[in-house]
Design a protein around this motif. Sequence first.
Motif, PDB file in Angstrom:
ATOM      1  N   VAL A  35       0.880  -1.171   0.000  1.00 56.93           N
ATOM      2  CA  VAL A  35       0.000   0.000   0.000  1.00 56.93           C
ATOM      3  C   VAL A  35       0.916   1.220   0.000  1.00 56.93           C
ATOM      4  CG1 VAL A  35      -1.762   1.292   1.256  1.00 56.93           C
ATOM      5  CG2 VAL A  35      -1.836  -1.219   1.213  1.00 56.93           C
ATOM      6  N   SER A  36       0.946   1.928  -1.133  1.00 54.93           N
ATOM      7  CA  SER A  36       1.841   3.078  -1.233  1.00 54.93           C
ATOM      8  C   SER A  36       1.241   4.319  -0.586  1.00 54.93           C
ATOM      9  CB  SER A  36       2.221   3.354  -2.688  1.00 54.93           C
ATOM     10  OG  SER A  36       1.080   3.499  -3.503  1.00 54.93           O
ATOM     11  N   ARG A  37      -0.096   4.387  -0.495  1.00 55.38           N
ATOM     12  CA  ARG A  37      -0.700   5.553   0.160  1.00 55.38           C
ATOM     13  C   ARG A  37      -2.158   5.281   0.469  1.00 55.38           C
ATOM     14  NH1 ARG A  37       2.745   9.927   1.169  1.00 55.38           N
ATOM     15  NH2 ARG A  37       3.811   8.833  -0.477  1.00 55.38           N
ATOM     16  N   VAL A  38      -2.591   5.740   1.634  1.00 60.50           N
ATOM     17  CA  VAL A  38      -4.007   5.892   1.955  1.00 60.50           C
ATOM     18  C   VAL A  38      -4.154   7.351   2.359  1.00 60.50           C
ATOM     19  CG1 VAL A  38      -5.973   5.152   3.328  1.00 60.50           C
ATOM     20  CG2 VAL A  38      -4.139   3.529   2.849  1.00 60.50           C
ATOM     21  N   ALA A  39      -4.975   8.090   1.644  1.00 59.36           N
ATOM     22  CA  ALA A  39      -5.112   9.525   1.894  1.00 59.36           C
ATOM     23  C   ALA A  39      -6.566   9.859   2.173  1.00 59.36           C
ATOM     24  CB  ALA A  39      -4.614  10.325   0.691  1.00 59.36           C
ATOM     25  N   ALA A  40      -6.833  10.333   3.372  1.00 62.53           N
ATOM     26  CA  ALA A  40      -8.184  10.746   3.748  1.00 62.53           C
ATOM     27  C   ALA A  40      -8.549  12.039   3.026  1.00 62.53           C
ATOM     28  CB  ALA A  40      -8.272  10.952   5.256  1.00 62.53           C
ATOM     29  N   SER A  41      -9.787  12.152   2.626  1.00 60.82           N
ATOM     30  CA  SER A  41     -10.279  13.363   1.976  1.00 60.82           C
ATOM     31  C   SER A  41     -10.356  14.502   2.986  1.00 60.82           C
ATOM     32  CB  SER A  41     -11.675  13.120   1.394  1.00 60.82           C
ATOM     33  OG  SER A  41     -12.253  14.342   0.975  1.00 60.82           O
ATOM     34  N   PRO A  42      -9.869  15.695   2.600  1.00 60.68           N
ATOM     35  CA  PRO A  42     -10.047  16.847   3.486  1.00 60.68           C
ATOM     36  C   PRO A  42     -11.447  17.453   3.390  1.00 60.68           C
ATOM     37  CG  PRO A  42      -8.787  17.497   1.554  1.00 60.68           C
ATOM     38  CD  PRO A  42      -9.027  16.018   1.450  1.00 60.68           C
ATOM     39  N   HIS A  43     -12.287  16.891   2.507  1.00 61.59           N
ATOM     40  CA  HIS A  43     -13.609  17.461   2.248  1.00 61.59           C
ATOM     41  C   HIS A  43     -14.765  16.643   2.808  1.00 61.59           C
ATOM     42  CE1 HIS A  43     -11.915  20.383  -0.551  1.00 61.59           C
ATOM     43  NE2 HIS A  43     -11.166  19.399  -1.012  1.00 61.59           N
ATOM     44  N   GLN A  44     -14.580  15.330   2.962  1.00 64.96           N
ATOM     45  CA  GLN A  44     -15.712  14.466   3.286  1.00 64.96           C
ATOM     46  C   GLN A  44     -15.286  13.354   4.235  1.00 64.96           C
ATOM     47  OE1 GLN A  44     -17.643  12.936  -0.239  1.00 64.96           O
ATOM     48  NE2 GLN A  44     -18.422  11.168   0.849  1.00 64.96           N
ATOM     49  N   ALA A  45     -15.930  13.277   5.370  1.00 62.31           N
ATOM     50  CA  ALA A  45     -15.654  12.185   6.316  1.00 62.31           C
ATOM     51  C   ALA A  45     -15.995  10.852   5.660  1.00 62.31           C
ATOM     52  CB  ALA A  45     -16.472  12.376   7.588  1.00 62.31           C
ATOM     53  N   GLY A  46     -15.154   9.871   5.863  1.00 58.58           N
ATOM     54  CA  GLY A  46     -15.398   8.544   5.310  1.00 58.58           C
ATOM     55  C   GLY A  46     -14.841   8.340   3.919  1.00 58.58           C
ATOM     56  N   LYS A  47     -14.393   9.424   3.278  1.00 58.77           N
ATOM     57  CA  LYS A  47     -13.848   9.310   1.926  1.00 58.77           C
ATOM     58  C   LYS A  47     -12.332   9.238   2.014  1.00 58.77           C
ATOM     59  CE  LYS A  47     -14.170  11.204  -2.710  1.00 58.77           C
ATOM     60  NZ  LYS A  47     -14.871  12.175  -3.575  1.00 58.77           N
ATOM     61  N   ALA A  48     -11.762   8.286   1.264  1.00 60.01           N
ATOM     62  CA  ALA A  48     -10.314   8.126   1.235  1.00 60.01           C
ATOM     63  C   ALA A  48      -9.904   7.553  -0.115  1.00 60.01           C
ATOM     64  CB  ALA A  48      -9.845   7.212   2.356  1.00 60.01           C
ATOM     65  N   TYR A  49      -8.650   7.797  -0.453  1.00 59.04           N
ATOM     66  CA  TYR A  49      -8.044   7.283  -1.681  1.00 59.04           C
ATOM     67  C   TYR A  49      -6.950   6.307  -1.294  1.00 59.04           C
ATOM     68  CZ  TYR A  49     -10.551  11.197  -3.641  1.00 59.04           C
ATOM     69  OH  TYR A  49     -11.544  12.076  -3.992  1.00 59.04           O
ATOM     70  N   GLU A  84       2.071   2.593 -14.930  1.00 65.27           N
ATOM     71  CA  GLU A  84       3.140   3.149 -14.101  1.00 65.27           C
ATOM     72  C   GLU A  84       2.726   2.960 -12.646  1.00 65.27           C
ATOM     73  OE1 GLU A  84       3.699   7.271 -15.145  1.00 65.27           O
ATOM     74  OE2 GLU A  84       3.816   6.805 -17.280  1.00 65.27           O
ATOM     75  N   PRO A  85       3.558   2.357 -11.833  1.00 64.79           N
ATOM     76  CA  PRO A  85       3.217   2.183 -10.423  1.00 64.79           C
ATOM     77  C   PRO A  85       2.953   3.533  -9.740  1.00 64.79           C
ATOM     78  CG  PRO A  85       5.125   0.853 -10.980  1.00 64.79           C
ATOM     79  CD  PRO A  85       4.857   1.744 -12.148  1.00 64.79           C
ATOM     80  N   ILE A  86       1.908   3.591  -8.941  1.00 60.87           N
ATOM     81  CA  ILE A  86       1.527   4.830  -8.252  1.00 60.87           C
ATOM     82  C   ILE A  86       2.134   4.837  -6.856  1.00 60.87           C
ATOM     83  CG2 ILE A  86      -0.385   6.204  -7.359  1.00 60.87           C
ATOM     84  CD1 ILE A  86      -2.115   5.037  -9.606  1.00 60.87           C
ATOM     85  N   ASN A  87       2.782   5.963  -6.518  1.00 54.54           N
ATOM     86  CA  ASN A  87       3.406   6.125  -5.208  1.00 54.54           C
ATOM     87  C   ASN A  87       2.588   6.983  -4.255  1.00 54.54           C
ATOM     88  OD1 ASN A  87       5.753   4.653  -5.916  1.00 54.54           O
ATOM     89  ND2 ASN A  87       6.511   6.441  -7.016  1.00 54.54           N
ATOM     90  N   VAL A  88       1.802   7.921  -4.786  1.00 56.17           N
ATOM     91  CA  VAL A  88       1.115   8.875  -3.920  1.00 56.17           C
ATOM     92  C   VAL A  88      -0.123   9.419  -4.622  1.00 56.17           C
ATOM     93  CG1 VAL A  88       2.593  10.782  -4.721  1.00 56.17           C
ATOM     94  CG2 VAL A  88       1.425  10.969  -2.521  1.00 56.17           C
TER      95      VAL A  88
END
Length: 178
Positions: A35-49, A84-88
């Motif tokens: 898992v290269s990144r888990v990023a929580a949304s700054p706009h919506q609770a429960g949303k993440a990438y 292309e592998p995603i890092n972020v």
Amino acid sequence: IWAGTDDGNVHVTTDGGKNWTLLNENIPNNPGYWVSRVAASPHQAGKAYLTYTGYRRDDFRPFIYVTEDFGETWKDISSNLPDEPINVVRQDRHNPDLLFVGTEMGVYVSFNDGGQWQSLRGDMPTNAVHDLLVHPREQDLVVATHGRGIFIANVMHLQEMTPEVMAQDLHLYRVRPK
């Protein structure tokens, strides 16, 4: 709090870390890679990438997902990204539909929350991008690379590229104050 591991596990806690939920089974076509990144949304609770990288296993496909319900369901948003592998991944602080990803070869942008992607490389050399930051005050995209330093690009005009603006015949963009 979201957590991703180098052996492909993704967890979330909604009670400050007292209880953790393993989300692997909810992710469609989960590759089980780093898992290269888990990023929580700054706009919506429960949303993440969520991004995985198969780089260490010679799998260069892009893996990027989004959830809006604390990981109960996930949607693949890799659409037209190249192999292309995603890092972020980072969601813009001002425009919730604006996403940036850093790969082993450069930077990509989506104006529709991952529905479609395009290169944002400009004159930046081909380079592994390991971190991204949308500066909260300057509205600059700060790109941290492996071996070639840091690149900075003003993305103020990209933040204005909403569906409403793109549907207009003409739009006058804000000018950065001096």
